[in-house]
Design a protein around this motif. Structure first.
Motif, PDB file in Angstrom:
ATOM      1  N   UNK A   1       4.806   5.387  -5.310  1.00 40.04           N
ATOM      2  CA  UNK A   1       4.445   4.127  -4.657  1.00 40.04           C
ATOM      3  C   UNK A   1       4.604   2.927  -5.581  1.00 40.04           C
ATOM      4  N   UNK A   2       4.567   3.152  -6.891  1.00 37.59           N
ATOM      5  CA  UNK A   2       4.706   2.039  -7.829  1.00 37.59           C
ATOM      6  C   UNK A   2       6.127   1.493  -7.861  1.00 37.59           C
ATOM      7  N   UNK A   3       7.089   2.239  -7.339  1.00 36.59           N
ATOM      8  CA  UNK A   3       8.477   1.780  -7.339  1.00 36.59           C
ATOM      9  C   UNK A   3       9.036   1.665  -5.926  1.00 36.59           C
ATOM     10  N   UNK A   4       8.153   1.766  -4.919  1.00 35.41           N
ATOM     11  CA  UNK A   4       8.586   1.698  -3.528  1.00 35.41           C
ATOM     12  C   UNK A   4       7.965   0.477  -2.865  1.00 35.41           C
ATOM     13  N   UNK A   5       8.789  -0.320  -2.213  1.00 35.09           N
ATOM     14  CA  UNK A   5       8.301  -1.508  -1.532  1.00 35.09           C
ATOM     15  C   UNK A   5       9.100  -2.728  -1.929  1.00 35.09           C
ATOM     16  N   UNK A   6       8.746  -3.877  -1.386  1.00 36.74           N
ATOM     17  CA  UNK A   6       9.518  -5.097  -1.664  1.00 36.74           C
ATOM     18  C   UNK A   6       9.241  -5.702  -3.032  1.00 36.74           C
ATOM     19  N   UNK A   7       8.017  -5.511  -3.568  1.00 39.22           N
ATOM     20  CA  UNK A   7       7.681  -6.103  -4.867  1.00 39.22           C
ATOM     21  C   UNK A   7       6.471  -5.376  -5.429  1.00 39.22           C
ATOM     22  N   UNK A   8       6.115  -5.716  -6.674  1.00 41.69           N
ATOM     23  CA  UNK A   8       5.047  -4.978  -7.364  1.00 41.69           C
ATOM     24  C   UNK A   8       3.670  -5.220  -6.770  1.00 41.69           C
ATOM     25  N   UNK A   9       3.513  -6.249  -5.962  1.00 43.52           N
ATOM     26  CA  UNK A   9       2.223  -6.533  -5.343  1.00 43.52           C
ATOM     27  C   UNK A   9       2.076  -5.879  -3.970  1.00 43.52           C
ATOM     28  N   UNK A  10       3.118  -5.174  -3.535  1.00 42.23           N
ATOM     29  CA  UNK A  10       3.093  -4.565  -2.207  1.00 42.23           C
ATOM     30  C   UNK A  10       3.545  -3.106  -2.292  1.00 42.23           C
ATOM     31  N   UNK A  11       2.749  -2.240  -2.924  1.00 40.30           N
ATOM     32  CA  UNK A  11       3.150  -0.835  -3.007  1.00 40.30           C
ATOM     33  C   UNK A  11       3.216  -0.219  -1.613  1.00 40.30           C
ATOM     34  N   UNK A  12       4.224   0.614  -1.403  1.00 45.05           N
ATOM     35  CA  UNK A  12       4.466   1.173  -0.084  1.00 45.05           C
ATOM     36  C   UNK A  12       4.631   2.683  -0.180  1.00 45.05           C
ATOM     37  N   UNK A  13       3.959   3.387   0.709  1.00 48.41           N
ATOM     38  CA  UNK A  13       4.149   4.834   0.845  1.00 48.41           C
ATOM     39  C   UNK A  13       5.481   5.102   1.535  1.00 48.41           C
ATOM     40  N   UNK A  14       6.249   6.039   1.034  1.00 54.08           N
ATOM     41  CA  UNK A  14       7.469   6.440   1.728  1.00 54.08           C
ATOM     42  C   UNK A  14       7.100   6.931   3.118  1.00 54.08           C
ATOM     43  N   UNK A  15       7.932   6.616   4.109  1.00 56.99           N
ATOM     44  CA  UNK A  15       7.565   6.843   5.502  1.00 56.99           C
ATOM     45  C   UNK A  15       7.394   8.282   5.892  1.00 56.99           C
ATOM     46  N   UNK A  16       8.020   9.197   5.197  1.00 54.92           N
ATOM     47  CA  UNK A  16       7.850  10.623   5.467  1.00 54.92           C
ATOM     48  C   UNK A  16       6.845  11.203   4.486  1.00 54.92           C
ATOM     49  N   UNK A  17       6.360  12.420   4.760  1.00 55.12           N
ATOM     50  CA  UNK A  17       5.312  13.013   3.934  1.00 55.12           C
ATOM     51  C   UNK A  17       5.825  13.639   2.659  1.00 55.12           C
ATOM     52  N   UNK A  18       6.463  12.841   1.806  1.00 50.76           N
ATOM     53  CA  UNK A  18       7.054  13.374   0.581  1.00 50.76           C
ATOM     54  C   UNK A  18       6.014  13.944  -0.375  1.00 50.76           C
ATOM     55  N   UNK A  19       4.780  13.441  -0.292  1.00 53.05           N
ATOM     56  CA  UNK A  19       3.720  13.997  -1.137  1.00 53.05           C
ATOM     57  C   UNK A  19       3.362  15.417  -0.769  1.00 53.05           C
ATOM     58  N   UNK A  20       3.783  15.857   0.421  1.00 54.92           N
ATOM     59  CA  UNK A  20       3.614  17.251   0.845  1.00 54.92           C
ATOM     60  C   UNK A  20       4.911  18.052   0.712  1.00 54.92           C
ATOM     61  N   UNK A  21       6.006  17.481   1.184  1.00 55.04           N
ATOM     62  CA  UNK A  21       7.238  18.270   1.255  1.00 55.04           C
ATOM     63  C   UNK A  21       7.888  18.476  -0.106  1.00 55.04           C
ATOM     64  N   UNK A  22       7.756  17.509  -1.015  1.00 56.16           N
ATOM     65  CA  UNK A  22       8.287  17.728  -2.359  1.00 56.16           C
ATOM     66  C   UNK A  22       7.542  18.865  -3.060  1.00 56.16           C
ATOM     67  N   UNK A  23       6.198  18.904  -3.074  1.00 55.03           N
ATOM     68  CA  UNK A  23       5.509  20.066  -3.632  1.00 55.03           C
ATOM     69  C   UNK A  23       5.907  21.370  -2.945  1.00 55.03           C
ATOM     70  N   UNK A  24       6.147  21.314  -1.635  1.00 54.11           N
ATOM     71  CA  UNK A  24       6.565  22.515  -0.918  1.00 54.11           C
ATOM     72  C   UNK A  24       7.888  23.050  -1.451  1.00 54.11           C
ATOM     73  N   UNK A  25       8.814  22.155  -1.725  1.00 55.82           N
ATOM     74  CA  UNK A  25      10.105  22.579  -2.282  1.00 55.82           C
ATOM     75  C   UNK A  25       9.920  23.225  -3.645  1.00 55.82           C
ATOM     76  N   UNK A  26       9.098  22.611  -4.502  1.00 56.18           N
ATOM     77  CA  UNK A  26       8.842  23.205  -5.809  1.00 56.18           C
ATOM     78  C   UNK A  26       8.129  24.548  -5.683  1.00 56.18           C
ATOM     79  N   UNK A  27       7.217  24.650  -4.725  1.00 49.39           N
ATOM     80  CA  UNK A  27       6.507  25.917  -4.533  1.00 49.39           C
ATOM     81  C   UNK A  27       7.454  27.015  -4.068  1.00 49.39           C
ATOM     82  N   UNK A  28       8.357  26.680  -3.142  1.00 50.50           N
ATOM     83  CA  UNK A  28       9.331  27.674  -2.692  1.00 50.50           C
ATOM     84  C   UNK A  28      10.238  28.086  -3.842  1.00 50.50           C
TER      85      UNK A  28
END
Length: 410
Positions: free
Chosen positions: A171-198
């Motif tokens: 989130x620190x590198x996603x969004x229009x500027x440093x004052x507007x942190x944005x969550x990626x629209x998909x559940x990457x906080x779940x699916x990325x760990x899932x890929x590593x777990x698999x």
């Protein structure tokens, strides 16, 4: 190509999935764990989903079709639990814990994403299960990992996707500027760990083929997101600078962004000399290649405002369709697809990325995301819908010689 759903159709893919013969006990809920085990199931593993009597909490999450009166489960559960079988066990009871132990005795892997300490309270710790089945690969997915892999000061903290994206740096590198942190629209906080777990599970299973010894695979959601946030680590490690969001740009690369067309927006990437040279030729501006402001990759990044000024001066004179005709196959460019565009795009049909499965309670089939890794001899396949709650309880109990009982109604 239609997805096989009947027994006969499922039989037609037998022997064509690389993990057939592998049994995985799936004690996971929500998204990270089920997504991990669905990847294994897509490639033929027999994934036995063990659910409490109330079912996986994700069953109650939509989206649902308007005509779905039963609401056995929504779209997210369907997607993350296809190709699995479901058995209901109440692990708070000694009898059902004994059933789980019998399942573990013949399993290759077990995956769980309980909070730290839950399996120990059930008397089902990795140490206990590995004593019964020394070759068992035991994988856990937790917000901040398990003490076996490194004791985090946040080890007892609960976590969701947005927490992992925030603390893992994304989130620190996603969004229009440093004052507007944005969550990626998909559940990457779940699916990325899932890929590593698999990946970790399969790595441990490969080693177990040689040693006949299983091991513990510890995956933390925040660690996984950090591992994929390369800009965060690489920039700070080499320069001491804290990277901030650049909108759709990528630090050090230009042009690499969205650019405006006459009737919309497209994505464009031509940050290296061969791509830039080709783009300049198509734009009818070959002299820009020799312009010292644009002569190297780094120079184009340093002078990116001028780069985008000349590029957009050209792209704004063309429609999105015209830009695709002019640049498609020549310079990296892509339209920004919404869901309707994806379902209409022949690429995803040709790649079988939207297979269809039955949706209970609707009388129709729905699409789920397809198998992304295309194996030439043993391709994975989506061969069955997600299970109803306890749908295979009697079947699975029979396989271990246990007294059968009627499956729990969904």
């Amino acid at each position: 190509m239609p997805t096989p759903n009947s027994a006969a159709e499922q039989g037609s893919v037998a022997g064509r999935r690389s993990l057939e013969g592998l049994r995985v006990i799936d004690l996971t809920q929500a998204l990270a764990g089920p997504f991990c085990t669905s990847l294994l199931a897509d490639h033929g593993a027999d994934v036995v989903k063990v659910e409490p009597p109330r079912g996986d909490m994700l069953r109650a999450t939509g989206p649902y079709g308007d005509e779905d009166e039963t609401r056995a489960y929504g779209g997210v559960f369907q997607s993350a639990n296809r190709n699995k079988r479901s058995i209901v066990l109440d692990l708070k009871t000694a009898a059902d814990r004994d059933v789980l132990l019998q399942l573990v005795d013949d399993a290759d892997a077990l995956v769980e994403n309980f909070s730290a300490g839950v399996m120990e309270r059930f008397g089902l710790s990795y140490e206990e299960l590995s004593r019964r089945n020394p070759r068992l690969v035991y994988t856990s997915i937790r917000g901040f990992g398990d003490a076996r892999g490194g004791r985090s000061p946040y080890g007892s903290w609960p976590a969701f996707d947005i927490i992992a994206q925030a603390m893992g740096g994304l989130m620190s590198i996603t969004g229009p500027d440093e004052n507007t942190p944005v969550r990626a629209g998909s559940g990457l906080g779940d699916t990325i760990p899932a890929l590593f777990a698999a990946f970790g599970t399969m790595t441990a299973l490969w080693e177990a083929r040689q040693s006949a010894q299983g091991q513990y695979v510890d995956v933390a959601m925040v660690d996984s997101v950090l591992a994929l946030s390369e800009v965060v680590v690489n920039t700070f490690a080499h320069t001491g600078e804290v990277p901030v969001p650049n909108g759709n740009q990528l630090a050090g690369f230009a042009p690499f962004d969205t650019v405006k067309a006459k009737d919309g927006v497209v994505t464009l990437g031509a940050p290296h000399n061969p791509q830039w040279t080709k783009l300049c030729g198509i734009m009818g501006r070959p002299e820009l290649v020799e312009d010292p402001r644009f002569a190297t990759d780094h120079a184009r990044w340093e002078n990116r405002e001028a780069v985008y000024e000349v590029v957009e001066d050209w792209t704004r004179r063309h429609t999105v369709a015209e830009l695709i005709d002019l640049l498609g196959g020549e310079v990296p460019l892509g339209p920004i697809h919404n869901a309707a565009d994806i379902f209409a795009d022949p690429h995803f049909a040709a790649r079988e990325m939207l297979p269809r499965v039955e949706q209970p309670g609707t009388g129709r089939a729905v699409a789920v995301p397809g198998v992304a890794a295309k194996l030439s001899r043993t391709p994975g396949a989506v061969v069955r819908r997600a299970p109803l709650l306890g749908e295979h309880t009697e079947e699975i109990l029979g396989e271990i010689g246990h007294d059968s009982r009627a499956p729990t109604a969904s």
